[in-house]
Design a protein around this motif. Sequence first.
Motif: not given
Length: 71
Positions: A4-5, A9-10, A41-42, A69-71
Motif C-alpha cells: 500500500v505504501k 512495483q514493490f 487487507r491491501v 500514525l498508520l505506519h
Amino acid sequence: MFKVKNGDQFETLIKEKQRDNPMFSFLFEESTQAHQFYKLRVIQLQMVRRSIAMSFAGNAWAALTCLVLLH
C-alpha cells in the motif's frame, strides 16, 4: 502494509526475491485463505489512505499526522 505504501512495483520485487521463501507463499497461491486475507487487507488499507487524504484535503497537517500514525 508495504504494498500500500510502496505500490505494485514493490510487490513484484518481493515476489522475485522471495520466490523460494515459504513465508511468502501466500503471494503466489491465490486460492489460499492467506492470499485472500492479504488481498482484503491491501484493499482495506488503500481505502483508509484514500479516505484520509480526501477528508483532510484542506488540512495538510492533519492528513500528514494521520498517515504517519498508520505506519
